[in-house]
Design an enzyme around this catalytic site. Structure first.
Site, PDB file in Angstrom:
ATOM      1  N   GLU A 220       0.831  -1.216   0.000  1.00  0.00           N
ATOM      2  CA  GLU A 220       0.000   0.000   0.000  1.00  0.00           C
ATOM      3  C   GLU A 220       0.861   1.260   0.000  1.00  0.00           C
ATOM      4  O   GLU A 220       0.662   2.176   0.807  1.00  0.00           O
ATOM      5  CB  GLU A 220      -0.949   0.010   1.217  1.00  0.00           C
ATOM      6  CG  GLU A 220      -1.837  -1.218   1.342  1.00  0.00           C
ATOM      7  CD  GLU A 220      -2.995  -1.229   0.347  1.00  0.00           C
ATOM      8  OE1 GLU A 220      -3.020  -0.364  -0.545  1.00  0.00           O
ATOM      9  OE2 GLU A 220      -3.864  -2.103   0.465  1.00  0.00           O
ATOM     10  N   GLN A 250      -6.109   4.502  -5.457  1.00  0.00           N
ATOM     11  CA  GLN A 250      -6.751   4.227  -4.171  1.00  0.00           C
ATOM     12  C   GLN A 250      -6.108   5.019  -3.036  1.00  0.00           C
ATOM     13  O   GLN A 250      -6.200   4.638  -1.867  1.00  0.00           O
ATOM     14  CB  GLN A 250      -6.698   2.731  -3.862  1.00  0.00           C
ATOM     15  CG  GLN A 250      -7.505   1.883  -4.831  1.00  0.00           C
ATOM     16  CD  GLN A 250      -7.608   0.440  -4.379  1.00  0.00           C
ATOM     17  OE1 GLN A 250      -8.271   0.107  -3.398  1.00  0.00           O
ATOM     18  NE2 GLN A 250      -6.933  -0.447  -5.102  1.00  0.00           N
TER      19      GLN A 250
END
Length: 768
Positions: A220, A250
């Site tokens: 991430e 995202q």
């Protein structure tokens, strides 16, 4: 090696086997990024490019770290996965426990979470004689966190302060840092900040860790903040082997410091970067992906990719307009019924929304219809009062300097140690530069300001803590916790039958029972920890508990529809997603206009919501929605218009029925009042019009009493009007909004704060 790579597609295999050096894998939603990351670790181990101790992997949640560790072990064998797989904060804790002494940090420090930080800030505000009504502890915590993540110390923060409020908070920051040191504590921001300081200021420490970890992997990556980027660079400075996986589309956490530029400029930070893309999606249908691609393509600040699937096109996305938020909630209930009739189970459905405030009406509708649901992101287990009380006992046992923990439990259960006694104890400790326990034990120190009986009660408490501390190294954590529970009579205290009981007897019996169950569950947590760690002692248990985040409890909710914000849903997937509140000023949210005028982060939120769905998506918007007590017109979100028409289908417009004035007052505007019938599993729950309820035996309803007089309401009150309320007492009208049946009064009550009241139901009495 064949077994490890055989199930990967070509793009995944290329990423897993990429040569040394910096690698950025731009991984779309549902493209198998976790598989790539874990297989990369297994490949490094299998190819003997690295030993387990030479691999460091960063995740953002404990849940993700646990999953990564389990997957790696599934590939390379039990016990062979790297031990340094964890969150940035957990990694920082390990480094600081080992080497924080170079910064003067005691290795036995306590980790302060949000609640601890808030309590400490309240103490600091009181010490500085600052009014918490003017400088809210939450605001101070937010600004101090921002300063820490910008690596600005109190002096720099004050020099750059904008206005008097920031100057005062900078002063609070200075004293807050001192208070943390005095309590031998670090807050969450410190876990990364102090680790960065350690590596920057002590080159030999940085070089030792950088040589130790020959491969640094990051999950991430789009969620990293500037300090975390510095930490990654420091730990890879000897070899440059950074393998980062992320999706810039995202990136939705700028409000907590995440910096999308870290990913967009990855090549600048790590020269020679190889960029690879994972675009094949294994989660969603073709129509869902086409819609997500079309929407996110409007963003300019992105690396760029196009998701695709080898699967079916699937159903078109369903766009529906409802009358208001209650009609929207009724439609959610109906959708649940329809989906269960198709053979799904409740946990297959997720209802998403932009703000937590939207959940209330959804909860009410689901509850009325007896639909099982679970609100994710509400009060978490470790935030509950009784759990925090017991953890405070354990924290004080482990760290005698922890003033926040001591002051929380000094009179819990009641020991007749009041606020005045606590203040005197703190003052004595400050004057003598002692911990609270040392000040209590010092002969004659407390007697100068307290009666002998009060001194004895305080000493008795700290003597009890000292006995538990002596047992800490020899007694397993669950046994120590049971001993504390027994000796302080905490369960009896919860029942209201012992110390402090009378004040608690008014609490609902079910609530008391829930509190007792939470205590039992904490003992279970301690027992599970003891078993999993082969008897690790109290400091390790407290560290594990402190590093638990909300996202680590997201597996909860089996057998129930899940309700959560879009932010909370990131990283999850569901067969069916119902996205509510697809309206301008809500999604995109009005609060982000200044920082995000193009709506790019809000669009990324919408993209995240779409890509949570595997089979079907429902997009709901309302024609009007109550905000701050008054209805405002709703306009469909711009993001709905960005979805190609061929990918959507639209529901029928709602029927035109009269609103029941007794249930939902306000201008009907031709909209229906909808209430779902009782929910029956496997049977569609179709909304029906709510009938007008007849007057009860006590006479006409309140709405009918006002029916002939609502036009006079706005002239009955004025700003500055003194009024009397049956529950809140005396107050002053601060603002009037709306008119007639929709007249709302904002009233300031000295003892209850500001309340927003519907005039025709408020039963306010004028006092002048």
């Amino acid at each position: 090696m064949k077994d490890i790579l055989q199930d990967l597609n070509p793009a995944q295999r290329e990423a897993v086997t990429a040569p040394d050096g910096p690698v950025l894998v731009v991984a779309g939603a549902g493209s198998g990024k976790t598989r790539v990351l874990t297989t990369r670790i297994a490949w490094l181990l299998s190819e003997e490019r690295a030993r387990p101790a030479e691999i460091l992997a960063f995740t953002f949640t404990n849940r993700a770290a646990r999953e990564m560790r389990e997957r790696v072990e599934g590939l390379v064998g039990d016990g062979l996965s790297p031990r340094w797989i964890g969150t940035f904060h957990a990694t920082g804790v390990r480094i600081l426990r080992a080497d924080g002494v170079h910064l003067g940090i005691d290795r036995h420090f306590t980790i302060y979470d949000t609640d601890d930080t808030q309590r400490l800030l309240k103490q600091v505000l009181a010490d500085l004689h600052l009014d918490p009504q003017q400088i809210a502890p939450a605001l101070a915590r937010q600004l101090i966190s921002r300063w820490k993540n910008d690596d600005r110390d109190p002096a720099e923060a004050r020099a750059g302060a904008r206005g008097r409020v920031e100057e005062r908070i900078a002063d609070v920051y200075r004293e807050y840092v001192r208070a943390l040191r005095r309590s031998n504590a670090l807050d969450f921001d410190d876990l990364v900040l102090q680790t960065v300081h350690l590596l920057e200021r002590h080159d030999e420490v940085r070089a030792r860790y950088a040589r130790r970890f020959r491969h640094v992997l990051v999950d991430e990556f789009q969620d990293t903040n500037p300090l975390q980027l510095v930490l990654i660079k420091a730990l890879s400075s000897e070899h440059g082997n950074v393998f980062a996986v992320g999706d810039d589309d995202q990136s939705i956490y700028s409000w907590r410091g995440a910096c999308i530029e870290n990913m967009l400029r990855f090549e600048d930070y790590f020269p020679g970067t190889r960029i690879l893309r994972l675009e094949q999606n294994y989660r969603s249908t073709g129509n869902i992906l086409a819609a997500a691609n079309a929407v996110i393509a409007h963003n300019r600040r992105r690396k760029g990719k196009t998701l695709w699937t080898a699967g079916v096109a699937g159903d078109r996305l369903r766009v529906e307009t409802t009358g208001d938020e209650e009609d929207e909630a009724a439609r959610v209930v109906a959708i649940v019924g329809e989906e269960l009739a198709r053979g799904l189970v409740p946990q297959d459905l997720a209802v998403l929304y932009r703000t937590n405030a939207q959940s209330r009406v959804l909860e009410q509708a689901l509850s009325r219809a007896a639909v099982p649901y679970r609100l994710i992101g509400s009060l978490q287990f470790y935030e509950r009062r009784e759990v925090r009380d017991l953890l405070a006992y354990l924290k004080l046992v482990a760290n005698p300097r922890d003033r926040v923990a001591a002051l929380r439990i000094l009179n819990v259960p009641r020991r007749r140690i009041g606020a005045a006694t606590s203040a005197a104890l703190v003052a004595a400790a400050e004057a003598a530069d002692l911990t609270l326990g040392e000040a209590a034990a010092a002969p004659g120190l407390l007697e100068a300001s307290l009666p002998a009986a009060a001194c004895e009660r305080v000493r008795s408490f700290f003597d009890q803590v000292a006995r538990w501390r002596l047992a800490m190294e020899a007694v397993p954590v669950p046994d120590l916790l049971r001993r504390i529970l027994d000796e302080i009579g905490y369960l009896a205290y919860l029942e209201g039958s012992e110390a402090g009981g009378p004040a608690r007897r008014a609490e609902d019996p079910a609530a008391r029972r829930n509190r007792a169950e939470n205590v039992a569950e904490l003992v279970n947590v301690a027992a599970a920890f003891d078993e999993a760690t082969d008897g690790a002692r109290l400091p390790a248990f407290l560290e594990q508990v402190a590093l638990v985040s909300d996202a680590d409890s997201l597996e909860a909710g089996e057998g129930a529809v899940r309700l959560m914000t879009i932010h909370t849903a990131k990283g999850l997937e569901f067969p069916v997603v119902v996205l509510t509140g697809c309206e301008e000023d809500l999604l995109p949210h009005i609060a982000g206009r200044d920082e995000d005028p193009a709506g790019e982060e809000e669009r990324r939120l919408f993209y995240v919501a779409l890509t949570r769905a595997q089979r079907r998506v429902y997009l709901l918007n309302a024609r009007r929605r109550r905000r701050f007590g008054s209805y405002t017109d709703g306009h469909a979100s711009r993001y709905l218009a960005e979805i190609p028409a061929a990918l959507t289908e639209h529901g029928e417009e709602p029927a035109m029925l009269l609103v029941d004035a007794g249930r939902r007052p306000g201008p009907a505007a031709g909209r229906p009042a909808l209430e779902p019938r009782r929910f029956i599993p496997g049977q569609p729950a179709r909304p029906r019009a709510l009938p007008r309820s007849p007057a009860g035996p006590g006479g006409p309803r309140q709405a009918d009493i006002w029916a002939d007089d609502v036009s006079q309401l706005e002239v009955a009150f004025h700003v500055g009007q003194s009024v009397l309320h049956g529950r809140y007492g005396r107050g002053v009208v601060a603002r009037l909004e709306g008119s007639g049946e929709d007249l709302y009064l904002t009233v300031d009550f000295p003892d209850f704060g500001r309340k927003h009241l519907l005039a025709k139901f408020a039963n306010l009495r004028r006092l002048d």
